[in-house]
Design a protein around this motif. Structure first.
Motif, mmCIF file in Angstrom:
data_model
loop_
_atom_site.group_PDB
_atom_site.id
_atom_site.type_symbol
_atom_site.label_atom_id
_atom_site.label_comp_id
_atom_site.label_asym_id
_atom_site.label_seq_id
_atom_site.Cartn_x
_atom_site.Cartn_y
_atom_site.Cartn_z
ATOM 1 N N VAL A 88 1.016 -1.116 -0.191
ATOM 2 C CA VAL A 88 0.028 -0.159 -0.022
ATOM 3 C C VAL A 88 0.774 1.320 -0.096
ATOM 4 O O VAL A 88 1.541 1.347 0.964
ATOM 5 C CB VAL A 88 -0.967 -0.037 1.350
ATOM 6 C CG1 VAL A 88 -1.780 1.332 1.286
ATOM 7 C CG2 VAL A 88 -2.081 -1.070 1.227
ATOM 8 N N ASP A 89 0.827 2.184 -0.900
ATOM 9 C CA ASP A 89 1.891 3.206 -1.068
ATOM 10 C C ASP A 89 0.935 4.396 -0.433
ATOM 11 O O ASP A 89 1.621 5.543 -0.127
ATOM 12 C CB ASP A 89 1.836 3.420 -2.695
ATOM 13 C CG ASP A 89 2.913 2.400 -3.314
ATOM 14 O OD1 ASP A 89 3.710 2.005 -2.549
ATOM 15 O OD2 ASP A 89 2.612 1.816 -4.279
ATOM 16 N N ASP A 90 -0.268 4.746 -0.882
ATOM 17 C CA ASP A 90 -1.107 5.855 -0.440
ATOM 18 C C ASP A 90 -2.545 5.409 -0.109
ATOM 19 O O ASP A 90 -3.060 4.961 -0.815
ATOM 20 C CB ASP A 90 -0.819 6.956 -1.306
ATOM 21 C CG ASP A 90 -1.554 8.194 -0.903
ATOM 22 O OD1 ASP A 90 -0.969 8.675 0.228
ATOM 23 O OD2 ASP A 90 -1.850 8.806 -1.873
ATOM 24 N N VAL A 91 -2.754 6.113 0.922
ATOM 25 C CA VAL A 91 -4.336 6.281 1.309
ATOM 26 C C VAL A 91 -4.790 7.407 1.463
ATOM 27 O O VAL A 91 -4.297 8.274 2.231
ATOM 28 C CB VAL A 91 -4.769 5.096 2.459
ATOM 29 C CG1 VAL A 91 -6.036 5.108 2.901
ATOM 30 C CG2 VAL A 91 -4.080 3.846 2.535
ATOM 31 N N GLY A 149 -14.057 5.811 5.334
ATOM 32 C CA GLY A 149 -13.518 4.828 4.728
ATOM 33 C C GLY A 149 -12.257 5.668 3.430
ATOM 34 O O GLY A 149 -12.395 6.811 3.568
ATOM 35 N N PRO A 150 -11.575 4.813 2.902
ATOM 36 C CA PRO A 150 -10.807 5.289 1.831
ATOM 37 C C PRO A 150 -11.264 5.685 0.616
ATOM 38 O O PRO A 150 -12.383 5.184 -0.022
ATOM 39 C CB PRO A 150 -9.615 4.086 1.620
ATOM 40 C CG PRO A 150 -10.576 2.809 1.877
ATOM 41 C CD PRO A 150 -11.618 3.280 2.821
ATOM 42 N N GLN A 154 -9.318 7.062 -1.832
ATOM 43 C CA GLN A 154 -8.322 6.389 -2.959
ATOM 44 C C GLN A 154 -7.210 5.540 -2.122
ATOM 45 O O GLN A 154 -7.031 5.945 -1.086
ATOM 46 C CB GLN A 154 -7.739 7.647 -3.580
ATOM 47 C CG GLN A 154 -6.668 7.188 -4.665
ATOM 48 C CD GLN A 154 -6.040 8.515 -5.198
ATOM 49 O OE1 GLN A 154 -6.002 9.436 -4.876
ATOM 50 N NE2 GLN A 154 -5.248 8.258 -6.264
ATOM 51 N N LEU A 155 -6.951 4.373 -2.574
ATOM 52 C CA LEU A 155 -6.198 3.576 -2.206
ATOM 53 C C LEU A 155 -5.097 3.122 -3.163
ATOM 54 O O LEU A 155 -5.500 2.364 -4.326
ATOM 55 C CB LEU A 155 -6.930 2.359 -1.647
ATOM 56 C CG LEU A 155 -5.938 1.198 -1.020
ATOM 57 C CD1 LEU A 155 -5.319 1.586 0.209
ATOM 58 C CD2 LEU A 155 -6.889 -0.181 -0.701
ATOM 59 N N VAL A 156 -3.897 3.618 -3.257
ATOM 60 C CA VAL A 156 -2.836 3.204 -4.176
ATOM 61 C C VAL A 156 -2.203 2.055 -3.649
ATOM 62 O O VAL A 156 -1.534 2.160 -2.594
ATOM 63 C CB VAL A 156 -1.918 4.488 -4.402
ATOM 64 C CG1 VAL A 156 -0.858 4.138 -5.479
ATOM 65 C CG2 VAL A 156 -2.853 5.605 -4.784
ATOM 66 N N VAL A 157 -1.988 0.859 -4.343
ATOM 67 C CA VAL A 157 -1.291 -0.074 -4.458
ATOM 68 C C VAL A 157 -0.269 -0.716 -5.371
ATOM 69 O O VAL A 157 -0.817 -0.524 -6.418
ATOM 70 C CB VAL A 157 -2.234 -1.561 -4.091
ATOM 71 C CG1 VAL A 157 -1.570 -2.635 -3.612
ATOM 72 C CG2 VAL A 157 -3.248 -1.216 -2.909
ATOM 73 N N THR A 158 0.899 -0.938 -5.277
ATOM 74 C CA THR A 158 1.994 -1.455 -6.063
ATOM 75 C C THR A 158 1.791 -2.864 -6.024
ATOM 76 O O THR A 158 2.047 -3.446 -4.767
ATOM 77 C CB THR A 158 3.392 -0.757 -5.766
ATOM 78 O OG1 THR A 158 3.077 0.569 -5.835
ATOM 79 C CG2 THR A 158 4.221 -1.314 -6.690
ATOM 80 N N VAL A 159 1.761 -3.486 -7.088
ATOM 81 C CA VAL A 159 1.671 -5.051 -7.209
ATOM 82 C C VAL A 159 2.917 -5.361 -7.894
ATOM 83 O O VAL A 159 3.432 -4.654 -8.897
ATOM 84 C CB VAL A 159 0.374 -5.483 -7.868
ATOM 85 C CG1 VAL A 159 -0.631 -5.398 -6.941
ATOM 86 C CG2 VAL A 159 0.030 -5.056 -9.198
#
Length: 88
Positions: free
Chosen positions: A67-70, A80-81, A83-88
């Motif tokens: 998880v990079d950024d919430v 709640g979130p 925006q949820l930025v996730v690097t995979v």
């Protein structure tokens, strides 16, 4: 008066990381609240199954995801979130 946005965020109970979503907590299955009595959510069982499948498959497929950024929505009643930025 209780606030839905405050649920499961007590640092005295959950510890210093109470703000984090931690599905590996020993009692993680007891986190979600779907009301009680006459107000119990009719879809609670389905949502639990869907959540279990979604998280299990995501972690299986992307074990190194980070998880990079919430960005939180800032609401008081249904927090709640946004925006949820996730690097995979």
């Amino acid at each position: 008066m209780g606030a839905l946005a405050a649920a499961n965020r007590d640092t005295e109970f959950w510890g210093s990381d109470a703000d984090e979503l931690r599905i590996d907590r020993p009692i993680a299955a007891q986190h979600g609240s779907f009301g009680a009595g006459a107000h119990h959510c009719l879809g609670a069982a389905l949502v639990r199954v869907q959540g279990r499948v979604a998280f299990t498959e995501f972690v299986r497929r992307f074990p190194d995801a980070v998880v990079d950024d919430v960005r939180w929505n800032g609401r008081i009643n249904v927090r709640g979130p946004e925006q949820l930025v996730v690097t995979v």
